[in-house]
Design a protein around this motif. Structure first.
Motif, PDB file in Angstrom:
ATOM      1  N   VAL A 102      -8.346  32.017  85.991  1.00 48.64           N
ATOM      2  CA  VAL A 102      -9.285  31.090  85.354  1.00 48.64           C
ATOM      3  C   VAL A 102     -10.078  30.429  86.473  1.00 48.64           C
ATOM      4  CG1 VAL A 102      -7.792  30.629  83.355  1.00 48.64           C
ATOM      5  CG2 VAL A 102      -7.608  29.183  85.392  1.00 48.64           C
ATOM      6  N   ARG A 103     -11.190  29.863  86.131  1.00 42.00           N
ATOM      7  CA  ARG A 103     -12.003  29.151  87.113  1.00 42.00           C
ATOM      8  C   ARG A 103     -12.646  27.955  86.429  1.00 42.00           C
ATOM      9  NH1 ARG A 103     -14.730  31.955  90.217  1.00 42.00           N
ATOM     10  NH2 ARG A 103     -13.782  34.006  89.811  1.00 42.00           N
ATOM     11  N   GLY A 104     -13.140  27.046  87.249  1.00 41.42           N
ATOM     12  CA  GLY A 104     -13.798  25.862  86.717  1.00 41.42           C
ATOM     13  C   GLY A 104     -14.936  26.223  85.786  1.00 41.42           C
ATOM     14  N   GLY A 105     -14.904  25.660  84.578  1.00 40.10           N
ATOM     15  CA  GLY A 105     -15.940  25.947  83.585  1.00 40.10           C
ATOM     16  C   GLY A 105     -15.612  27.111  82.688  1.00 40.10           C
ATOM     17  N   ASP A 106     -14.494  27.829  82.956  1.00 43.53           N
ATOM     18  CA  ASP A 106     -14.162  28.986  82.121  1.00 43.53           C
ATOM     19  C   ASP A 106     -12.658  29.239  82.194  1.00 43.53           C
ATOM     20  OD1 ASP A 106     -14.140  31.205  80.573  1.00 43.53           O
ATOM     21  OD2 ASP A 106     -15.276  32.490  81.943  1.00 43.53           O
ATOM     22  N   PHE A 107     -11.938  28.702  81.195  1.00 42.91           N
ATOM     23  CA  PHE A 107     -10.496  28.931  81.116  1.00 42.91           C
ATOM     24  C   PHE A 107     -10.148  30.040  80.128  1.00 42.91           C
ATOM     25  CE2 PHE A 107      -8.692  24.560  82.616  1.00 42.91           C
ATOM     26  CZ  PHE A 107      -9.131  24.852  83.899  1.00 42.91           C
ATOM     27  N   HIS A 108     -11.157  30.644  79.526  1.00 48.54           N
ATOM     28  CA  HIS A 108     -10.942  31.686  78.514  1.00 48.54           C
ATOM     29  C   HIS A 108     -10.008  31.140  77.429  1.00 48.54           C
ATOM     30  CE1 HIS A 108     -12.920  34.350  81.321  1.00 48.54           C
ATOM     31  NE2 HIS A 108     -11.991  34.095  82.241  1.00 48.54           N
ATOM     32  N   GLY A 109      -9.005  31.890  77.072  1.00 47.31           N
ATOM     33  CA  GLY A 109      -8.039  31.442  76.075  1.00 47.31           C
ATOM     34  C   GLY A 109      -6.750  30.960  76.688  1.00 47.31           C
ATOM     35  N   HIS A 110      -6.772  30.627  77.977  1.00 46.74           N
ATOM     36  CA  HIS A 110      -5.536  30.227  78.654  1.00 46.74           C
ATOM     37  C   HIS A 110      -5.211  28.738  78.515  1.00 46.74           C
ATOM     38  CE1 HIS A 110      -4.773  34.091  80.618  1.00 46.74           C
ATOM     39  NE2 HIS A 110      -6.079  34.165  80.874  1.00 46.74           N
ATOM     40  N   TRP A 111      -6.174  27.906  78.104  1.00 41.12           N
ATOM     41  CA  TRP A 111      -5.906  26.475  78.051  1.00 41.12           C
ATOM     42  C   TRP A 111      -5.030  26.145  76.856  1.00 41.12           C
ATOM     43  CZ3 TRP A 111      -7.214  23.281  73.997  1.00 41.12           C
ATOM     44  CH2 TRP A 111      -8.132  23.764  73.071  1.00 41.12           C
ATOM     45  N   ARG A 112      -4.188  25.111  77.039  1.00 44.37           N
ATOM     46  CA  ARG A 112      -3.299  24.651  75.991  1.00 44.37           C
ATOM     47  C   ARG A 112      -3.377  23.127  75.890  1.00 44.37           C
ATOM     48  NH1 ARG A 112      -3.757  29.116  75.263  1.00 44.37           N
ATOM     49  NH2 ARG A 112      -2.213  30.793  75.025  1.00 44.37           N
ATOM     50  N   PRO A 113      -3.019  22.551  74.730  1.00 43.86           N
ATOM     51  CA  PRO A 113      -3.012  21.081  74.608  1.00 43.86           C
ATOM     52  C   PRO A 113      -2.072  20.445  75.622  1.00 43.86           C
ATOM     53  CG  PRO A 113      -2.802  22.119  72.450  1.00 43.86           C
ATOM     54  CD  PRO A 113      -2.660  23.214  73.457  1.00 43.86           C
ATOM     55  N   GLY A 114      -2.387  19.237  76.010  1.00 42.03           N
ATOM     56  CA  GLY A 114      -1.571  18.548  77.008  1.00 42.03           C
ATOM     57  C   GLY A 114      -2.056  18.789  78.415  1.00 42.03           C
ATOM     58  N   GLY A 115      -3.296  19.260  78.579  1.00 38.15           N
ATOM     59  CA  GLY A 115      -3.854  19.463  79.907  1.00 38.15           C
ATOM     60  C   GLY A 115      -3.197  20.589  80.673  1.00 38.15           C
ATOM     61  N   GLN A 116      -2.791  21.658  79.995  1.00 40.08           N
ATOM     62  CA  GLN A 116      -2.071  22.742  80.650  1.00 40.08           C
ATOM     63  C   GLN A 116      -2.815  24.069  80.508  1.00 40.08           C
ATOM     64  OE1 GLN A 116       2.503  22.047  80.313  1.00 40.08           O
ATOM     65  NE2 GLN A 116       1.651  21.604  78.308  1.00 40.08           N
ATOM     66  N   ILE A 117      -2.471  24.994  81.407  1.00 42.81           N
ATOM     67  CA  ILE A 117      -3.012  26.358  81.378  1.00 42.81           C
ATOM     68  C   ILE A 117      -1.819  27.306  81.300  1.00 42.81           C
ATOM     69  CG2 ILE A 117      -4.597  27.979  82.480  1.00 42.81           C
ATOM     70  CD1 ILE A 117      -5.503  25.621  84.262  1.00 42.81           C
ATOM     71  N   GLU A 118      -1.899  28.254  80.410  1.00 41.57           N
ATOM     72  CA  GLU A 118      -0.768  29.153  80.177  1.00 41.57           C
ATOM     73  C   GLU A 118      -1.105  30.569  80.659  1.00 41.57           C
ATOM     74  OE1 GLU A 118       1.696  29.427  76.327  1.00 41.57           O
ATOM     75  OE2 GLU A 118       0.347  31.158  76.220  1.00 41.57           O
ATOM     76  N   PHE A 119      -0.163  31.155  81.406  1.00 39.62           N
ATOM     77  CA  PHE A 119      -0.286  32.545  81.838  1.00 39.62           C
ATOM     78  C   PHE A 119       0.996  33.273  81.414  1.00 39.62           C
ATOM     79  CE2 PHE A 119      -2.685  29.942  84.811  1.00 39.62           C
ATOM     80  CZ  PHE A 119      -3.912  30.588  84.852  1.00 39.62           C
ATOM     81  N   GLU A 120       0.861  34.235  80.551  1.00 43.65           N
ATOM     82  CA  GLU A 120       2.025  34.986  80.077  1.00 43.65           C
ATOM     83  C   GLU A 120       2.098  36.327  80.807  1.00 43.65           C
ATOM     84  OE1 GLU A 120       4.064  36.645  75.934  1.00 43.65           O
ATOM     85  OE2 GLU A 120       2.203  35.471  75.875  1.00 43.65           O
ATOM     86  N   ALA A 121       3.292  36.616  81.327  1.00 38.62           N
ATOM     87  CA  ALA A 121       3.471  37.885  82.045  1.00 38.62           C
ATOM     88  C   ALA A 121       3.353  39.056  81.072  1.00 38.62           C
ATOM     89  CB  ALA A 121       4.836  37.898  82.723  1.00 38.62           C
ATOM     90  N   PRO A 122       2.595  40.100  81.442  1.00 35.57           N
ATOM     91  CA  PRO A 122       2.485  41.274  80.579  1.00 35.57           C
ATOM     92  C   PRO A 122       3.852  41.936  80.397  1.00 35.57           C
ATOM     93  CG  PRO A 122       0.806  41.305  82.302  1.00 35.57           C
ATOM     94  CD  PRO A 122       1.782  40.235  82.656  1.00 35.57           C
ATOM     95  N   GLY A 123       4.125  42.391  79.202  1.00 34.93           N
ATOM     96  CA  GLY A 123       5.386  43.064  78.934  1.00 34.93           C
ATOM     97  C   GLY A 123       5.431  44.453  79.563  1.00 34.93           C
TER      98      GLY A 123
END
Length: 592
Positions: A118-139
């Motif tokens: 992710v980068r400033g101005g573009d978090f795609h769908g990674h942002w979550r409530p509570g000021g967090q960014i989520e990255f899920e490891a690919p299966g």
């Protein structure tokens, strides 16, 4: 004191409930997750122009503290074989901080590396409530061995907050934070609008400051939690972090101004009032460079802001205590409202809770404490407003009663001269507009002085009261009665003219003569002379009264116990000028 005994247990129950919820959230948040401390991770620093593929050749240092990365890239690596996490299903949660770009590499045992960024101005769908960014490891079938984070242009590594947890736990925590934050923001919105509407209606300055503080906290909560990215995705990253910092400092300044201005100038020493205001405003001003700063000085400035915030809380607490002791009602309400936010802010500056509350950290209790404060003040203001309205209604009712009493004769209960004139004016105006005939009957008790002289004033009052009760029978929508003074009464009646008016005046004379006064003066008969003035053209009360008074004197001169009338020049009345009794009025055996 009585209201305080009711309020304090109520506040205690709510505080206990809130603490119970917080304890539950904290215990749930502690399950199935691993917190990553920067000082315990292996790190490396490179030029930010280096490609991500340099990861394979990087040499990480696993001791010491990273430095010199603000203009470059900070690499942080965690080996999963040393942590109690699942080998395949892993989610990395990063608390949003000030950086230009964040790339996350998931390394597998077969040598595969999966990148997410992710980068400033573009978090795609990674942002979550509570000021967090989520990255899920690919299966993948291969085992996940390491997670590496690359921060480009990071402001300070001490601001980082990272966790590893399972996808199920991540989904549950995100949903719980979304519900909790949404509820708190909704309460702030409602309370903020309510306070602003009250400020506009009541013209109270402190309510405007309080409403501004609530709206500022609402904006801060939306920006910190990243909910604003639903409509403003371009603010993702550093811009949101800087905005949240500024709004938090501004909120402290507005809250301080609201509390101090609510207490009034006469309840606080000038030095304490100005000192507290200056401290709060200073925090708001410091928020400008704090929001723009990037670099090693940011954490030091944050420490200064923390100390200043604690000092501001102490100063406000002293102001509330001094004002409360001096009997200020607003101080009591503000003290009860500020108690929880003060405790919360003090605790988060003294105890590290940044890794608690599902990753929301200290912002979650601050948000709920702000909601508590604004709701409490809204309720307290509403209660005070209701009390003021009740007192106002009682005052208006008392004034109306006093005004009515001022228009009534205390002996007979009929209108006095003032009340009669005020009632007669609208009746005359309406009659003149609609060309309705209207007549004034002046009634004077014959030889009343003799009754007082022979039987005493108490007997005379009984006679007047009996006659007043008889005259009061004609009171209605078209007729009003009054005692003008002494033994003189009056009737103003609309809708009668000619023969009908003459019959009415005669019936009044007969009814008065028929009153039974045996309890006061024995068998002595009491009669009255009546002067009538009637008109069907627009006229004022003075004209009507003058003609009726002339008619009354004519009835007196003609022998008393009779009716006399006077005509307006433009009226043709069929009333006789003087009408005496045609027969002896019947006597009644009981009362009037």
């Amino acid at each position: 004191m009585k209201r305080s005994r009711v309020v304090l247990p109520f506040m205690g129950r709510w505080l206990a409930l809130l603490l119970g919820i917080v304890a539950t959230l904290w215990s749930v948040a502690a399950r199935a997750e691993t917190r990553l401390q920067v000082d315990s991770l292996c790190h490396a620093v490179t030029d930010r122009q280096q490609p991500d593929e340099i990861l394979a050749s990087l040499r990480f240092a696993c001791d010491g503290t990273p430095a010199g990365y603000q203009q470059g890239s900070l690499w942080l690596r965690v080996n999963l074989d040393r942590l109690p996490v699942g080998p395949r299903d892993v989610v990395l949660m990063v608390h949003q901080s000030r950086f230009d770009r964040l790339a996350v590499a998931f390394s597998y045992s077969d040598g595969t590396v999966a990148w997410r960024q992710v980068r400033g101005g573009d978090f795609h769908g990674h942002w979550r409530p509570g000021g967090q960014i989520e990255f899920e490891a690919p299966g993948r079938a291969a085992r996940l061995t390491a997670v590496t984070m690359r921060y480009d242009g990071l402001a300070a590594h001490g601001l980082l907050n990272m966790r590893l947890l399972s996808p199920d736990e991540s989904g549950m925590q995100s949903a719980g934070l979304a519900v909790a934050i949404g509820a708190a923001l909704t309460l702030l919105l409602i309370s903020g609008l309510y306070n602003l509407s009250l400020a506009h209606a009541l013209r109270r300055q402190y309510l405007a400051w309080q409403g501004g503080w609530a709206m500022c906290m609402l904006a801060w909560g939306a920006v910190w939690s990243q909910i604003h990215l639903l409509v403003l995705p371009g603010m993702a990253g550093t811009l949101s972090a800087q905005t949240a910092t500024f709004l938090s400092c501004l909120a402290i300044a507005l809250a301080t101004i609201s509390a101090v201005t609510a207490l009034g100038r006469d309840t606080l020493p000038a030095w304490l009032r100005l000192g507290t205001l200056g401290l709060g405003i200073s925090i708001g001003i410091i928020g400008v460079p704090a929001s723009l700063m990037r670099g090693v000085g940011l954490q030091q400035l944050g420490t200064i802001l923390g100390v200043a915030t604690l000092a501001d809380l102490l100063a406000v607490a002293i102001c509330l205590g001094v004002a409360w002791r001096r009997g200020c009602a607003e101080a009591r309400d503000f003290a009860l409202a500020w108690s929880l936010p003060m405790i919360t802010l003090a605790l988060i500056h003294l105890v590290d809770v940044e890794n608690a509350f599902w990753g929301g950290g200290s912002k979650v209790p601050v948000l709920f404490a702000a909601a508590w404060q604004t709701i409490w003040l809204s309720v307290a203001t509403t209660r005070s407003l209701a009390s003021l309205r009740l007192e106002r209604d009682r005052a208006r009712m008392a004034a109306a009663q006093a005004g009515e009493l001022a228009r009534r004769d205390p002996l007979t209960g009929l209108r006095n001269r003032r009340g009669f004139v005020e009632t007669a004016g609208p009746m005359l105006d309406h009659a003149g507009t609609t060309r309705t005939p209207i007549a004034l009957l002046l009634i004077d008790i014959d030889r009343f002085k003799a009754i007082n002289d022979v039987y005493g004033h108490e007997a005379g009052d009984m006679v007047l009261t009996a006659i007043a009760r008889r005259i009061e029978r004609w009171e209605g929508a078209m007729c009003t009665a009054a005692r003008l003074g002494g033994e003189e009464f009056a009737l103003l009646i609309a809708g009668l003219e000619g023969f009908a008016l003459a019959r009415f005046a005669e019936s009044v004379r007969q009814e008065i003569a028929a009153c039974d006064h045996r309890d006061a003066i024995g068998d002595r008969c009491v009669t009255a002379s009546i002067g009538v003035a009637a008109t069907s053209t627009p006229s004022d009360f003075r004209q009507l009264y003058r003609l009726a008074d002339e008619a009354l004197y004519e009835a007196k001169r003609s022998g008393r116990d009779r009716v006399a009338s006077r005509r307006f020049p433009d009226d043709q009345l069929s009333l006789p000028d003087v009408a005496g009794p045609t027969q002896s009025p019947p006597r009644q055996s009981k009362g009037c």
